[in-house]
Design an enzyme around this catalytic site. Structure first.
Site, short mmCIF file in Angstrom:
data_model
loop_
_atom_site.label_atom_id
_atom_site.label_comp_id
_atom_site.label_asym_id
_atom_site.label_seq_id
_atom_site.Cartn_x
_atom_site.Cartn_y
_atom_site.Cartn_z
N ASP A 221 0.71 -10.49 3.05
CA ASP A 221 1.51 -11.91 2.26
C ASP A 221 0.87 -12.49 1.99
O ASP A 221 1.21 -14.11 2.44
CB ASP A 221 2.50 -11.88 3.11
CG ASP A 221 1.76 -11.92 4.55
OD1 ASP A 221 0.94 -11.99 5.08
OD2 ASP A 221 3.36 -11.98 5.21
N CYS A 224 -2.70 -12.40 6.06
CA CYS A 224 -3.42 -10.60 6.50
C CYS A 224 -3.91 -11.75 7.49
O CYS A 224 -3.92 -10.59 8.77
CB CYS A 224 -3.69 -9.99 5.56
SG CYS A 224 -4.98 -11.05 4.95
N HIS A 334 -8.38 -8.42 1.53
CA HIS A 334 -7.04 -7.86 2.27
C HIS A 334 -7.69 -7.92 4.11
O HIS A 334 -9.11 -7.10 4.03
CB HIS A 334 -6.47 -7.29 1.98
CG HIS A 334 -5.27 -6.17 2.71
ND1 HIS A 334 -3.96 -7.67 3.59
CD2 HIS A 334 -5.13 -5.58 3.68
CE1 HIS A 334 -3.22 -6.81 4.66
NE2 HIS A 334 -3.70 -5.47 4.56
#
EC number: 3.4.19.12
Length: 571
Positions: A221, A224, A334
């Site tokens: 979101d 991370c 990520h």
């Protein structure tokens, strides 16, 4: 920083065309060629601003945006001696471009703007300024994630002659770390999903097999990185907002240091990073490494021997032996948390005094084991009580059954012995009487033995062996001890008239059937405790009832005998 000396004034006999312009604002140069702009974002990495009074290049104050628009030309300005172009030296217009034009020009070698640009590049480049034409001078790196090439972005031209177009300026101006995600998105689109999934699987397997680490997935979101750090420090990724707030506060308190690595306005950068959906990068990692005083290790998929080694490590100010904060970098966009299941790291770096990682888990485990043991012990005690209760009930049932069988066996033996003594000449009435008496005794025994077998067991050994000698009875075997606990026989009624006279006692069939019943009165006079009988009163009532029943049976037998006898012959 290199301080360039002022250019000496030309001698009086010099060519007036080469003299510097008079003091005062300098008119803008014609839009014939690319200009030189000193840009950059106040990063202290080579960008600089001129000192208006001294005419030297100085460091730009931190946390200030790059100046926009043309710079005025006070005395001693850089372009006074670096960009002085003789009149009429420019031969014609030159298209705007993002790279310096070739030296020389139609006006002759050394007389065109190329020579001036070369001199400017040589002079200003010593101060660490990147020179460009038509747009141009940008300094300072832009923030990128680990594994990215830290490419430098060009800032819009400032004080340039014929600066770049508004479209170029709009593209050049942007966030400090936007290129990280632009480049990452382009790379992700170019990669095959199957290949990415296979690489992730190999990466996770390599960490688990060689290091024993486990990758814990974080929510994708935009937070991370802060989620991964929150999972490492607090054990809960939902505390990412707390981690982000502390990190941004730490950056603001140390703005004099961290602002050197930001190309945009530092306050604007911090305000943008405070948003929960804004990504974090290596500047935040360094801040969190110093804030929690724990190294931050970043793992990323790679080939070769470094497949399970961190690609980057951020160290704090003080060195210690605490476990590092481990995060994994996936698809260049990520972050996940890398957990060591064999060593507790939650709570390390929070400044808690006398805190020992994993001590809380050990205390909880000890309490759980203690509670489990107590519950198990109580359960076993309950089971033991149940088994003991069943054992006692079983023993009572066995004793009762043995007493019943023993008494019945004793009655059978006595009846058999009486038959042998009686002989064939005895009337049938005695046999019937004894049979009925035996049945009555059996029924009376069942009622008597259904009471308390424990009271009968107290008389397991005869307390008066001399009594058996006087009665002419041999002591019973151990299997028939309980059968002798009730000596009175139902065949001997206490109210029978047959025992009122001494002469009838010798000729009575009951006396001949049971010789031991002659001492019935003596036995009844003895204390019931001698036989282990405490409920003697109930037995007396039962004996009296049986005696009345026996008397009625004998009377009926006599009447039947009178009716069966044939009348005497009168002849």
């Amino acid at each position: 920083m290199t301080i360039l000396p002022k250019k000496k004034p030309p001698p009086p006999d010099a060519d007036p065309a080469n003299e510097p312009p008079p003091p005062g604002p300098m008119p803008p140069a014609p839009r014939r060629g690319g200009g030189v702009g000193v840009g950059g974002g106040g990063t202290g990495v080579g960008g600089g601003d001129r000192d208006r009074d001294s005419g030297v290049v100085g460091a730009r104050p931190r946390a200030s945006p790059p100046p926009q628009g043309p710079l005025p030309g006070p005395p001693g300005a850089l372009h006074r001696w670096a960009l002085a172009v003789p009149p009429g030296a420019v031969a014609g217009p030159r298209p705007q471009q993002a790279s310096p034009p070739p030296c020389g020009g139609p006006g002759g070698p050394g007389g065109g703007p190329g020579d001036a640009l070369g001199a400017a590049a040589a002079g200003v480049g010593a101060a660490g300024v990147v020179v460009g034409v038509g747009g141009a001078v940008g300094v300072g790196g832009c923030c990128s994630g680990p594994g990215h090439s830290k490419r430098r972005r060009q800032a819009p031209g400032v004080g340039a002659v014929g600066g770049g177009s508004p479209e170029r300026e709009e593209v050049g101006a942007g966030y400090n770390s936007e290129d990280e995600y632009e480049a990452a998105a382009a790379r992700i689109e170019a990669m095959d999903p199957a290949t990415v999934e296979q690489q992730e699987h190999w990466f996770e397997k390599a960490l688990r097999d060689k290091k024993g680490f486990i990758i814990k997935q974080m929510k994708e979101d935009g937070a991370c990185l802060f989620r991964a750090v929150a999972d490492q420090v607090y054990g809960d990724q939902d505390m990412h907002e707390v981690v982000r707030k502390h990190c941004m506060d730490y950056l603001m308190k140390n703005a004099d240091y961290f602002s050197n690595y930001v190309t945009e306005d530092f306050t604007t950068y911090i305000n943008r990073k405070r948003k929960n959906n804004c990504h974090g990068n290596h500047i935040e990692m360094q801040a969190m490494a110093e804030m929690y005083n724990r190294p931050v290790e970043v793992y990323q998929y790679s080939t070769g021997t470094s497949a399970v080694e961190p690609i980057n490590t951020f160290h704090g100010i003080h060195q210690n032996e605490d476990e590092p904060i481990r995060v994994s970098y996936h698809r260049n966009i990520h972050y996940n948390s890398v957990v060591n299941p064999n060593k507790a790291t939650i709570g390390v770096g929070l400044g808690l005094p006398s805190f020992k990682p994993g001590f809380a888990e050990q205390s909880l485990m000890k309490n759980a084991i203690k509670t489990s043991e107590e519950s198990w012990i109580e359960q076993q005690m309950l089971e033991d009580k149940k088994r003991a209760t069943d054992w006692e009930a079983t023993n009572e049932a066995i004793e009762e059954q043995v007493a019943r069988e023993s008494y019945l066996q004793w009655l059978r033996d006595q009846e058999k012995q009486a038959r042998q003594v009686r002989g064939p000449s005895q009337p049938r009435k005695a046999s019937a009487t004894c049979s009925s008496a035996t049945a009555a005794a059996s029924s009376g025994l069942e009622e008597w033995t259904s009471r308390s077998p424990r009271q009968r067991s107290s008389a397991s050994s005869p307390e008066h062996p001399e009594l058996h000698a006087e009665l002419g009875m041999k002591p019973p075997s151990p299997g028939t001890v309980l059968a002798l606990a009730k000596p009175p026989s139902p065949c001997a009624p206490g109210t029978s008239s047959q025992f009122s006279a001494g002469a009838d006692r010798a000729t009575s069939p009951l006396v001949s059937l049971y010789p031991a019943l002659e001492c019935r009165a003596l036995i009844q006079q003895m204390s019931p405790s001698a036989f282990g009988l405490n409920d003697w009163d109930d037995d007396e009532i039962l004996a009296s009832v049986l005696a009345v029943s026996q008397q009625e049976y004998l009377d009926s037998m006599k009447k039947n005998k009178v009716h069966r006898d044939p009348p005497p012959d009168k002849s």
